[in-house]
Design a protein around this motif. Structure first.
Motif, PDB file in Angstrom:
ATOM      1  N   ASP A 112       0.819  -1.211   0.000  1.00 32.84           N
ATOM      2  CA  ASP A 112       0.000   0.000   0.000  1.00 32.84           C
ATOM      3  C   ASP A 112       0.858   1.268   0.000  1.00 32.84           C
ATOM      4  O   ASP A 112       0.327   2.382   0.027  1.00 32.84           O
ATOM      5  CB  ASP A 112      -0.973   0.009   1.190  1.00 32.84           C
ATOM      6  CG  ASP A 112      -0.260   0.053   2.533  1.00 32.84           C
ATOM      7  OD1 ASP A 112       0.986   0.076   2.554  1.00 32.84           O
ATOM      8  OD2 ASP A 112      -0.955   0.077   3.569  1.00 32.84           O
ATOM      9  N   GLY A 113       2.170   1.099  -0.013  1.00 33.83           N
ATOM     10  CA  GLY A 113       3.049   2.276  -0.098  1.00 33.83           C
ATOM     11  C   GLY A 113       3.180   3.055   1.198  1.00 33.83           C
ATOM     12  O   GLY A 113       3.748   4.143   1.215  1.00 33.83           O
ATOM     13  N   GLU A 114       2.663   2.499   2.283  1.00 33.92           N
ATOM     14  CA  GLU A 114       2.711   3.179   3.578  1.00 33.92           C
ATOM     15  C   GLU A 114       3.782   2.555   4.470  1.00 33.92           C
ATOM     16  O   GLU A 114       3.746   1.340   4.712  1.00 33.92           O
ATOM     17  CB  GLU A 114       1.355   3.064   4.301  1.00 33.92           C
ATOM     18  CG  GLU A 114       0.212   3.736   3.598  1.00 33.92           C
ATOM     19  CD  GLU A 114       0.363   5.254   3.537  1.00 33.92           C
ATOM     20  OE1 GLU A 114       1.020   5.823   4.436  1.00 33.92           O
ATOM     21  OE2 GLU A 114      -0.163   5.856   2.588  1.00 33.92           O
ATOM     22  N   VAL A 115       4.667   3.390   4.966  1.00 33.10           N
ATOM     23  CA  VAL A 115       5.720   2.883   5.842  1.00 33.10           C
ATOM     24  C   VAL A 115       5.121   2.228   7.092  1.00 33.10           C
ATOM     25  O   VAL A 115       5.638   1.223   7.591  1.00 33.10           O
ATOM     26  CB  VAL A 115       6.688   4.019   6.223  1.00 33.10           C
ATOM     27  CG1 VAL A 115       7.572   3.630   7.385  1.00 33.10           C
ATOM     28  CG2 VAL A 115       7.559   4.356   5.028  1.00 33.10           C
ATOM     29  N   ALA A 116       3.999   2.778   7.558  1.00 33.48           N
ATOM     30  CA  ALA A 116       3.356   2.225   8.761  1.00 33.48           C
ATOM     31  C   ALA A 116       3.022   0.740   8.579  1.00 33.48           C
ATOM     32  O   ALA A 116       3.053  -0.032   9.536  1.00 33.48           O
ATOM     33  CB  ALA A 116       2.097   3.012   9.092  1.00 33.48           C
ATOM     34  N   SER A 117       2.735   0.330   7.340  1.00 34.75           N
ATOM     35  CA  SER A 117       2.366  -1.064   7.088  1.00 34.75           C
ATOM     36  C   SER A 117       3.540  -2.019   7.228  1.00 34.75           C
ATOM     37  O   SER A 117       3.352  -3.235   7.354  1.00 34.75           O
ATOM     38  CB  SER A 117       1.775  -1.216   5.689  1.00 34.75           C
ATOM     39  OG  SER A 117       0.731  -0.295   5.515  1.00 34.75           O
TER      40      SER A 117
END
Ligand SMILES: Cc1cc2nc3c(=O)[nH]c(=O)nc-3n(C[C@H](O)[C@H](O)[C@H](O)COP(=O)(O)O)c2cc1C
Length: 144
Positions: A112-117
């Motif tokens: 999803d392109g999110e570092v949090a993931s």
């Protein structure tokens, strides 16, 4: 004294201007040089990811100081290990602002392109950090 590598994530308590980041890095690089610590700091807007490596005592002392810093919160250790050698021999503290990192580099590890993931999985975080380090050391990213 054994060599350790510590990786943590945190969340900035306010939006960081590049001046704020430079302030952190100036002090970090000076202190890390004295403590023979090397590593990498990634700033992703919503998160910091940092790798600290060096002698165990120095890394722990530095980490406790950092964890106490009011410029970030939610400081969470992701990985603590005894690597055979340093990953970041050249940098007292390398820096990558994730705004500059190609989106596909994040997507390689977090669809999803999110570092949090990335954060729930230490292996993904380490793979991502290695990729960032690789790109930095090959000049694909321009360290500030
Ligand atoms: C995200 C972040 C990363 C930091 N990284 C380091 C670091 O690698 N080494 C370091 O000595 N200080 C680092 N600092 C700064 C420390 O928190 C602290 O301000 C600094 O070491 C000076 O500590 P002192 O004022 O107690 O002497 C960092 C701070 C933040 C917010």
């Amino acid at each position: 004294m054994p060599m350790v590598q510590l990786v943590y994530s945190s969340q900035p308590t306010k939006q960081m201007a590049s001046r704020d980041l430079m302030e952190i890095l100036d002090v970090a690089r000076e202190r890390n040089q004295d403590a023979r610590i090397t590593g990498l700091l990634c700033y992703a807007g919503s998160h910091f990811l940092q790798v600290l490596e060096g002698e165990r005592k120095q890394v722990c002392e530095t980490f406790y100081r950092i964890a106490d810093d009011e410029r970030h919160s939610d400081v969470t250790i992701i990985d603590y290990n005894y690597p055979p050698e340093r990953l970041f021999t050249d940098w007292t503290m390398g820096y990558a602002g994730l705004g500059e990192i190609r989106r596909e580099l994040i997507r390689r590890h977090a669809p999803d392109g999110e570092v949090a993931s990335l954060l729930p999985d230490a292996g993904s975080v380490m793979a991502f950090v290695r990729d960032v380090a690789h790109e930095l050391s090959h000049g694909f990213l321009s360290p500030d």
